[in-house]
Enzyme design. Structure first.
Site: not given
Length: 281
Positions: A85-86, A105, A180, A267
């Site tokens: 998701e990020d 990441r 988040h 996520c």
């Protein structure tokens, strides 16, 4: 995390299964998940095989609610890759490939961008701006964006400029005490939110009703709405009871090992309509 709850985008029950419109992008659990980034939870041993079993059950839940599963190739050298998701935000008109706030990441985005290019025009966020998809909650044509430790003011500004031509409004919010924005709040119906009010002020969301998480379940605000069903962590029994009392159709999944890596049910996927926008996350 990935934006959710556009009343026009959420399909009718069965629409995804019948028409094959919903796509759920996932990525396998990394063998090195134990080296994941952590901010607000203490590091614990992670059982990788159990995490993979839980992730497989999560994928089955996505299929049950009508999604066509698409798996991005695994990457054992990227500990957080399962939290797809990020890496991106999918709207009706465009896919935004993010620049994650954690440097470790940033290599996750290339494979996701390659897959999304099959479905949308892709816009890539440039440095030094940063943004995690878990910080973006879509409600109608408004994108609420959390300015967390992972999402910068420059990231919010770039997103605002990029989506404005498509008619989206960006509202910056500042969650406290969590990773988040969607750790603190998610949509559970087109006009209903699930909120931990200690981490985000529910009045920040215009014209939305809300259900509060149980006080002893602070991480219980992360839920994944698809159609009229909500995929939800089985561990949060008291909050799940509140959801059912509010008329929400809860589909429980065990996500306990994923939670050790500071992940939730939004996520682990990017769910979007092949003919429209992102409808879940």
């Amino acid at each position: 995390m990935s934006p959710t709850s556009d009343p026009a985008a959420v399909p009718a029950p069965g629409a995804g299964a019948a028409g094959g419109r919903l796509i759920a992008l996932t990525r396998p659990v990394s063998a090195n998940m134990a080296a994941c980034e952590l901010t607000h939870v203490r590091r614990e041993p992670i059982d990788i095989e159990r995490a993979r079993t839980q992730h497989a059950a999560y994928a089955r839940a996505l299929a049950e609610v009508g999604c066509r599963m698409v798996e991005v190739p695994g990457a054992d050298h990227l500990p957080d890759a399962v939290f797809v998701e990020d890496t991106a935000l999918v709207l009706d008109e465009v896919a935004i490939v993010t620049r994650p706030g954690a440097e470790s990441r940033r290599a996750e985005t290339a494979a996701v961008a390659q897959e999304l290019a099959r479905h949308r025009t892709v816009e890539q966020m440039p440095g030094p701006a940063t943004l995690d998809g878990g910080d973006v909650l879509r409600i109608g044509r408004t994108l609420y964006v959390g300015t967390s430790g992972r999402t910068s003011d420059a990231g919010v500004s770039w997103l605002r400029e990029t989506v404005a031509p498509f008619g989206y409004r960006v509202v910056a919010l500042q969650p406290t005490g969590c990773l988040h924005l969607k750790t603190a709040v998610t949509a559970i119906a087109p006009d209903l939110l699930l909120v931990n009010p200690r981490w985000i002020d529910p009045s920040s969301f215009e014209r939305m009703r809300y259900v509060e998480t149980a006080q002893d379940e602070p991480f219980a605000a992360n839920a994944l709405l698809i159609g009229e069903r909500v995929i939800y962590p089985a561990a949060f029994e008291r909050t799940a009871r509140r959801l059912r009392e509010a008329g929400i159709d809860v589909l429980p999944v065990d996500a306990s090992e994923l939670a050790k890596a500071e992940g939730g049910v939004t996520c682990c996927s990017i769910v979007f309509d092949a003919a429209g926008g992102q409808v879940a996350g």
